[in-house]
Enzyme design. Structure first.
Site, mmCIF file in Angstrom:
data_model
loop_
_atom_site.group_PDB
_atom_site.id
_atom_site.type_symbol
_atom_site.label_atom_id
_atom_site.label_comp_id
_atom_site.label_asym_id
_atom_site.label_seq_id
_atom_site.Cartn_x
_atom_site.Cartn_y
_atom_site.Cartn_z
ATOM 1 N N HIS A 115 0.830 -1.209 0.000
ATOM 2 C CA HIS A 115 0.000 0.000 0.000
ATOM 3 C C HIS A 115 0.860 1.253 0.000
ATOM 4 C CE1 HIS A 115 -3.194 2.835 1.402
ATOM 5 N NE2 HIS A 115 -3.936 2.067 0.630
ATOM 6 N N CYS A 116 2.002 1.195 0.674
ATOM 7 C CA CYS A 116 2.892 2.352 0.770
ATOM 8 C C CYS A 116 3.526 2.725 -0.566
ATOM 9 C CB CYS A 116 4.016 2.075 1.765
ATOM 10 S SG CYS A 116 3.493 1.577 3.409
ATOM 11 N N ILE A 117 3.703 1.750 -1.458
ATOM 12 C CA ILE A 117 4.414 2.010 -2.710
ATOM 13 C C ILE A 117 3.464 2.186 -3.889
ATOM 14 C CG2 ILE A 117 6.447 0.787 -1.878
ATOM 15 C CD1 ILE A 117 5.681 -1.506 -3.860
#
Length: 368
Positions: free
Chosen positions: A356-358
């Site tokens: 989700h962060c990338i």
């Protein structure tokens, strides 16, 4: 491309839920050697696997530096993946890219939050960060989308989750941290979220996951599955430093009502591990003044909650952990209409985040 001086809410825009239809997903190619081991090559393989998994369901655009463009283009050999040249400081497009907002007339715009590398000079993870602070603007320029800029308000996309129906979940640990917006009160922060995302109700969890370098981003700890239902990272081990964090979050969620007056259904998601970097993995990261040191004794903030919802799919991390199968089963039960695709997430976790962060979804235009 216009830069409105109003707010999204005033113009009839809102942040859609992640499960609403996407036009595409954005990523940034990793290369920073003081964050990604061995010159970023293992991370590049991991990012490529994530991009190709997403590309089965929707188009992907990957931003790469001039020095890495040719390499990224060669490794992202998929007809549904576009590569564009954009300079950046690192690869966390969830936090540096725009938060897209939509209206009911078929328009899509973007919010360009201020970015200070998760804390600026009081706990931030690297300096300088000005190229990362330009990523959202560059993406919106490419897409010819109007841009709302918040010069005096710092926010990362990973610190918020919305249900698309007026409710936002975040953590006090991050948004109320003095290294983000020390000049603003909680009420003023809430007002900004309401103005720029068109939410009504804000649920404040006390903390995020233990040892999360971002100061407790909610996307690594708790996320919406659909209106009225959330997934929460969970442990029953009272000796785990996450135990009290999970208990406190559950109490808040059980006592909360969303913007529609609903009680929340909480699905518990096991926490993998505990996971640690090996000495070899730490030794592969360049040592540079001002960047985050790597230490094999420090627990990694691994989480299955750090997944992305795409058009018809769930792209979730696996960790070669005994809990991988249980996590997959929970995701398939909670998202019965989606295909769950697990992609190895350890290399991304070593850099400080996960799938989700990338990634950053761009919603499809829609008309009422």
């Amino acid at each position: 491309m216009s830069n409105p001086t109003s707010t999204p809410r005033a113009d009839g825009f809102r942040m859609p839920a992640e499960w609403e239809p996407h036009e595409q997903t954005w990523m940034v190619w990793p290369e920073r050697p003081d964050n990604w081991r061995n010159g970023g090559k293992p991370a590049q393989a991991a990012f490529a696997a994530v991009a190709k998994a997403i590309a089965r369901f929707e188009p992907v655009t990957v931003c790469a530096s001039a020095g890495q463009y040719e390499n990224a283009r060669a490794r992202l050999d998929d007809g549904n993946i576009r590569v564009v040249e954009i300079s950046s400081d690192d690869a966390w497009v969830r936090d540096t890219g725009p938060t897209f907002v939509i209206d009911d007339k078929g328009d899509v715009r973007g919010v360009d939050w201020g970015f200070n590398a998760w804390g600026g000079f009081e706990g931030g993870l690297y300096f300088p960060w000005q190229r990362d602070d330009q990523v959202a603007r560059k993406i919106l320029e490419i897409e010819r989308r109007a841009r709302y800029r918040t010069d005096d308000f710092v926010l990362e996309g990973g610190s918020i989750h919305v249900d698309g129906e007026g409710t936002l979940i975040t953590t006090e640990e991050c948004l109320l941290n003095h290294n983000r917006n020390p000049h603003l009160s909680q009420a003023e922060i809430e007002r900004t979220l309401r103005d720029y995302l068109a939410v009504e109700s804000i649920i404040w969890l006390p903390n995020g996951l233990y040892n999360d370098e971002t100061d407790g981003h909610v996307d690594n700890f708790c996320c919406y599955a659909r209106p009225g239902e959330v997934l929460l990272a969970w442990t029953d081990d009272q000796d785990d430093p996450n135990y009290l964090r999970c208990q406190a979050a559950l109490r808040v969620l059980e006592e909360s009502r969303d913007a529609k007056g609903r009680k929340l259904v909480v699905h518990k998601m096991p926490i993998p591990g505990p996971l640690y970097a090996t000495q070899e993995e730490c030794d592969g990261v360049d040592i540079v003044e001002g960047s985050q040191p790597r230490d094999p004794s420090i627990r990694l903030a691994g989480s299955y909650v750090n997944f992305l919802i795409v058009n018809g799919g769930i792209i979730a991390p696996s960790f070669d952990d005994p809990k991988d199968a249980e996590a997959r089963a929970i995701l398939q039960r909670v998202f019965p209409e989606h295909e769950v695709v697990m992609v190895p997430g350890r290399e991304i976790l070593l850099g400080g985040g996960n799938i989700h962060c990338i990634t950053q979804q761009q919603p499809a235009p829609r008309k009422a």
